[in-house]
Structure formats: C-alpha cells, structure tokens
Design a protein around this motif. Structure first.
Motif, PDB file in Angstrom:
ATOM      1  N   LEU A 141      47.694  38.958  41.843  1.00 17.27           N
ATOM      2  CA  LEU A 141      48.420  38.279  41.041  1.00 17.27           C
ATOM      3  C   LEU A 141      47.887  38.454  39.222  1.00 17.27           C
ATOM      4  CD1 LEU A 141      50.341  35.886  40.805  1.00 17.27           C
ATOM      5  CD2 LEU A 141      48.288  34.276  40.747  1.00 17.27           C
ATOM      6  N   GLY A 142      46.789  38.934  39.304  1.00 14.73           N
ATOM      7  CA  GLY A 142      46.349  39.468  37.902  1.00 14.73           C
ATOM      8  C   GLY A 142      47.013  40.655  37.469  1.00 14.73           C
ATOM      9  N   SER A 157      50.579  40.291  36.716  1.00 14.18           N
ATOM     10  CA  SER A 157      50.832  39.310  35.356  1.00 14.18           C
ATOM     11  C   SER A 157      50.144  39.939  34.206  1.00 14.18           C
ATOM     12  CB  SER A 157      50.548  37.919  35.730  1.00 14.18           C
ATOM     13  OG  SER A 157      49.085  37.948  35.911  1.00 14.18           O
ATOM     14  N   ILE A 173      47.187  39.621  33.759  1.00 12.69           N
ATOM     15  CA  ILE A 173      45.999  38.661  33.383  1.00 12.69           C
ATOM     16  C   ILE A 173      44.633  38.954  34.014  1.00 12.69           C
ATOM     17  CG2 ILE A 173      45.018  36.152  33.163  1.00 12.69           C
ATOM     18  CD1 ILE A 173      47.931  35.294  33.558  1.00 12.69           C
ATOM     19  N   LEU A 218      41.933  38.201  36.286  1.00 10.64           N
ATOM     20  CA  LEU A 218      41.416  37.191  36.886  1.00 10.64           C
ATOM     21  C   LEU A 218      40.128  37.349  38.013  1.00 10.64           C
ATOM     22  CD1 LEU A 218      44.947  36.269  38.381  1.00 10.64           C
ATOM     23  CD2 LEU A 218      43.666  35.136  36.538  1.00 10.64           C
ATOM     24  N   PHE A 231      44.508  31.593  37.314  1.00 14.94           N
ATOM     25  CA  PHE A 231      45.694  32.120  36.806  1.00 14.94           C
ATOM     26  C   PHE A 231      46.464  30.886  36.028  1.00 14.94           C
ATOM     27  CE2 PHE A 231      50.491  32.159  37.345  1.00 14.94           C
ATOM     28  CZ  PHE A 231      50.742  33.363  36.776  1.00 14.94           C
ATOM     29  N   LEU A 258      47.283  30.902  31.932  1.00 18.15           N
ATOM     30  CA  LEU A 258      48.542  31.277  31.695  1.00 18.15           C
ATOM     31  C   LEU A 258      49.094  31.652  30.329  1.00 18.15           C
ATOM     32  CD1 LEU A 258      50.740  31.371  33.971  1.00 18.15           C
ATOM     33  CD2 LEU A 258      51.180  29.081  33.382  1.00 18.15           C
ATOM     34  N   LEU A 263      49.594  35.285  29.771  1.00 14.72           N
ATOM     35  CA  LEU A 263      50.554  36.102  30.525  1.00 14.72           C
ATOM     36  C   LEU A 263      51.159  37.222  29.621  1.00 14.72           C
ATOM     37  CD1 LEU A 263      52.405  36.080  33.202  1.00 14.72           C
ATOM     38  CD2 LEU A 263      53.689  34.369  32.075  1.00 14.72           C
TER      39      LEU A 263
END
Length: 591
Positions: free
Chosen positions: A158-159, A162, A164, A166, A179, A183, A186
């Motif tokens: 996910l990091g 996006s 980010i 994490l 996350f 946000l 992002l």
C-alpha cells in the motif's frame, strides 16, 4: 560395487539421466517455448517479489538462476517450475525482520542464510524419508494460509502504491492505521500509476492470458518515468541494479541467528514441501508418470542449499509459473534451465534498463499476481463437503491475519489435529441388518431393506480401536446390547474395518466381554485382520474368550450362533418361541 551398481546409483541420484537419453527435438521445442514464456513472465515477477522481502530486485533474478539449474538434475517431476514465490517472501520478511533491520547488510545476510538452512533441513528430510510430514498441512490449513497471505502481501504494498512511507509489518490493521493517519502524504501521481498498472494487467489478462503483460507494463512504466521525468517529481524508482552473474559467497552467521530463525525455517520447509508435492502430484496424475516425494525434497533442498552460495533467496514450486509452463507445452525439467539461461542473459546485459522502473508499477504487479491466488470457491467447497474443514480454514485465515503467519499456520495445524482426534474419538458405529437373498449385512439406518437377526446384535466399527475412542466404543456396545432388553443373546462385532488395536482397546474389550457374560450375552468377532488377531492372541484375550468366538465373516458368525442355539436345550432360553426355526429361516433368506 561393480560398474552396473555404480551406474544404477548415479541414475538413482541424478534423475535427469533417466529421461535425457531419450530426449528428442520435439521435446526441446516444447521446453524452449515454455522456458522462454516462463522466463519473460518471471523477470518482472521475481523482481517484484524481492521488493516484498525488502531486498534489491536483483536478488529475485539471482533466485531464478542457480536453483533452476540444480533442480532439474534431481527432480522426478517433469512439469514443475520453481523460483521465488510471493507467499514464501512474506514468511521470510516476517522472520528476517525480527532479527535485523530491513535494508541493512545484516538483514540481507539473514535472508540468504534462510536459503542455506532451508536447504539443509530439506536434504535431511529427504535422507530420512520424511515425506509424510507434508500431510501436516491439510487442505483447510493450506486454504487459510493462501487466502490470508495475499491480503498481507497486498497491504504491504500500500505504501509503494500510494507513495507513502508506511514501514514494514505483516499485520494489516497496523499498515491500514498508518495509511489513514498519513493520508495527507498521498502522492496522487504514484497512486495513478499504480492503479493504471493494476487495470492494465487485469484487462490484458482477460483478453490474452499468455501475453507477457507484466513485462510490457514494466516497459510502459520505464517510458513514463523517462518521458515525463517522474523520478524527479517524487516517484520512487528501483535505481541501480548491479550487472553480471552472482558471486560465490560464504555466509556469516552465529548460532544465535540460527536458533532465532528455526521457527521461520520450519514454517518455510513445511509450506514449500507441501507446494512442491501437491503441484508435482497434480502434473504426475495428469500425465501419468510416477512422482517420488522424497526425491522432490532432495531436489528442492539441493536447489536451495547451492543457490544460497550464489545469493539466492529460498525458492519453491510456483503454481502460476507451472501452470503457464504446462500450457506453453513443457515436456521435461529442462524448461527450467532455459528459463535460467534467459535470466542469466538479463543479468549480463539488461539490468541498466531496469533503473527507471517505477516502484508503484512493481506494487501493481505484486498486488494482482498475489490476489489472484485467492479462490473463494474453494471455501464454499470445504463448507459443502465437510463443514468442520470450512471452519478450520476460516480459523487459519483469521489466525494468520491477526496473530501472525507462522503462528497462524501452527494454530491451523493444531486445529486440524484436534478435529482429527475428536473425529477418531467418536467413530462411526453402525447397527447391521441382513440383506435378503445374500450373505451381506448393511447399516440399517441407511438400508431400509436390511433386517436384524432375532436375538443377535451386529455392530460394525468404522475406525481403528485405540485409547482415544476405547471408552466411547465400549459404552456404545453395552448401551446397544441393553437397549433391546433380554431379547439379545449375542453381540457380533464386525471388525473388518479395524486397522489398529492398542492395549487400552484390549482392556475395553475385556471389560465388555465380562459385562456381557454377566448378562448371559455372548461376544463374537468377525472379519478381523491378521495383525488385529495377533494382538488379541498376545494379550491373552483371544485365549480367554475361545476360538469359537472368532469368525471369518459376519455370515459365518450368525450361522454358527443359530446352529449352536438350535442344538441347545430350549429351556435354557425361556420365553422364546420358534427358536428352532431361526436357522432355517435365516438360511432360506440367504438363499
């Protein structure tokens, strides 16, 4: 040992010598096409899978080089493709990060040490012929793990998807919490590239399944980064990847590292062997050739052990690559060698092109390839076929997600064993009745046409008779014997399905025999296997009961009892009428 013996020994160890002498041009054509197809597919995947662990993508390529050259020498499977796989990588990341900080030299050394240790354990299991250990992973446990691992892997990206930072965690709720709190960081451009990558793979997969979509996507990603200077605007790229083949390297480790890695090693070994054997059996059944699980252990162990000295992470059988290889027409394990040759050429000449691969594109490849492993239909199948297995799958799935991968798998195995023990402690016990016109006896609950022989209770035990079910079986026999009051004068236990008998079971049978004897009810056995009769003889129970209480079949037991009763004084069984007609009626019914 003479020359013939030496040749036999070599062929037994190097299974490649069994099929190589008959290798043909058509075999090579099939292996060439499948090897190139899998190689083109493998390049982006293994680079992406290395990112899951937190090591340079080049180590994914290293994992597809030496191990793929070693495995074909020893395997008995002709269609299995090996390499680093996503589910293994999340186990490795969880185990290695507990010892060293990801991104450090120590962390990389721990990952490569895992290859060495896994290889040693697998070779040891092969020599000890411990193929039965793969049975520890039941189908529900496998489903629970393979359904949870893709979710963990996807959330771990996910990091990268996006933009980010994490950090790393195998716990979905921790990643999701970070996350949400970050946000505001992002990167919409990174997210857009990642979502485009996911959509591209899904669309092309539906249109042309065998198209090298991941490789083309890497090319598109490189073109976007170079053409729009995205790496100058916050889009992370892979960066420098060293060219050339991997160097030979001796691992540096301490005994403390080995001790702390043992749970991860055991988990990896069990999961890998389950994967290799189940995949191998699938293709062996399809193409009708023998598969030796212990030889597969040896082949995989040799690939991991020798690969570790050339900087390869642990490798295993790949479901997706094996399926693609089979569809492309592979004939022999040589397709792995051709795939390795393509990877070698890539390492020698193409790694400079990988500098501009955007990380969100790799994240997209990882997410799509791992989520495709989840098969919800399998869960419905488990619940429909055996409800307890469905609950074990859900329990394993939840444990892996909430508690951890290694702990979740072990809890799933434990739950499976508990269910097995519970099932065996409550075995199926059937009351049998006679099928007219035959010498056959069937469960009266399932066969309405079956009728019980007057004065005789016939029971069938559909399980081994041991300590965990001895009391249950004893109580069942006594309960059924008294259920119909004093009309029962004999109990016959159909033991054709009894495969084992321990001392606890012997004592339970002794107690049943004595109790029934006090009630003037005879206990007889029919259809017992030789080993079971031997145990009864050695225990003294058979001698105490007498040889007339053991019969070849249930029919012979019933016939013996009826003949015996007909010859006895009728006054011994007061209150019965027509006892002398039982034998006649039964024999007419048999005929």
């Amino acid at each position: 040992m003479d020359l013939t013996g030496v040749v036999y020994w070599i062929k037994n160890k190097f299974t490649i010598l069994r099929w190589l002498p008959d290798y043909s041009k058509s075999d090579f054509r099939g292996d060439l096409i499948s090897g190139l197809t899998v190689g083109v597919m493998e390049i982006p995947l293994v680079m992406a899978y290395a990112v899951i662990v937190g090591i340079s993508p080049v180590y994914g390529l290293y994992g597809s080089l030496i191990p793929l050259l070693i495995f074909p020498l020893f395997t008995t499977s002709r269609h299995l493709s090996i390499g680093i796989v996503a589910t293994d990588m999340i186990i490795i990341a969880a185990g290695a990060s507990a010892i060293a900080e990801p991104g450090t030299a120590k962390y990389l050394n721990v990952v490569l040490l895992l290859s060495l240790l896994v290889g040693i354990v697998q070779l040891g299991m092969a020599f000890a012929r411990l193929g039965l250990l793969v049975n520890l992973l039941s189908k529900p446990v496998i489903f629970g793990f393979t359904a949870a691992a893709p979710l963990i892997i996807s959330f771990s990206q996910l990091g990268n998807l996006s933009g980010i930072d994490l950090g790393r965690s195998q716990y979905i709720f921790i990643v999701l919490g970070k996350f949400i709190t970050r946000l505001n960081e992002l990167n919409l451009t990174a997210l857009g590239i990642g979502l485009f990558g996911i959509a591209f793979i899904l669309i092309i997969r539906r249109i042309r399944p065998l198209f090298p979509k991941s490789l083309v996507l890497l090319g598109i990603g490189i073109a976007l980064v170079i053409g729009l200077d995205l790496h100058m605007h916050g889009i992370r790229v892979i960066g420098d990847i060293p060219s050339g083949l991997p160097d030979f390297r001796i691992h540096e480790f301490s005994l403390e590292d080995v001790r702390r890695l043992l749970p991860t090693v055991i988990t990896l070994v069990i999961v890998q062997l389950m994967t290799v054997v189940s995949l191998g059996k699938t293709f062996a059944t399809k193409y009708r050739y023998p598969l030796n699980p212990n030889r597969e252990f040896f082949a995989l162990g040799a690939a991991n052990l020798l690969g570790s000295f050339f900087q390869s992470p642990p490798v295993s059988g790949s479901f997706s690559r094996s399926a693609v290889s089979d569809e492309a027409g592979t004939r022999t394990p040589l397709s792995n060698v051709i795939c390795a040759c393509l990877i070698g050429l890539t390492l020698l000449f193409l790694t400079p092109l990988f500098y501009f691969i955007p990380i969100p594109i790799l994240a997209a490849i990882i997410i799509v390839s791992t989520l495709s492993i989840i098969n919800i239909r399998e869960l419905f199948y488990l619940f429909r076929t055996k409800q307890e297995d469905g609950y074990i799958a859900i329990f394993t799935f939840s444990s892996v997600l909430l508690i951890g991968i290694q702990e979740g798998i072990l809890l799933g195995i434990g739950a499976s064993l508990i269910v097995v023990l519970y099932r065996s402690s409550r075995p199926n016990m059937a009351v049998l009745g006679h099928i007219g016109g035959s010498q056959t006896f069937r469960d009266i609950a399932r066969n309405p046409e079956a009728h019980q022989v007057e004065g005789i209770l016939i029971l069938r035990l559909d399980a081994s008779f041991s300590f965990n079910n001895a009391d249950y079986i004893k109580d069942f026999i006594i309960h059924k014997a008294t259920e119909r009051g004093n009309r029962i004068h004999a109990v016959i236990v159909d033991g054709a399905s009894i495969n084992d008998l321990d001392t606890t079971a012997i004592e339970s049978l002794r107690s049943v025999a004595e109790t029934l004897e006090d009630w003037d009810i005879e206990l007889h056995f029919s259809g017992l296997k030789g080993p079971i009769r031997d145990v009864m003889l050695r225990s003294g129970l058979a001698r105490k009961m007498g040889g007339t209480h053991f019969h070849m079949s249930t029919h012979h037991a019933v016939q013996y009892l009826l003949e015996k009763w007909e010859s006895e004084d009728p006054s011994k069984k007061e209150g019965e009428e027509g006892r002398e007609d039982r034998l006649k009626n039964y024999m007419e019914d048999v005929e």
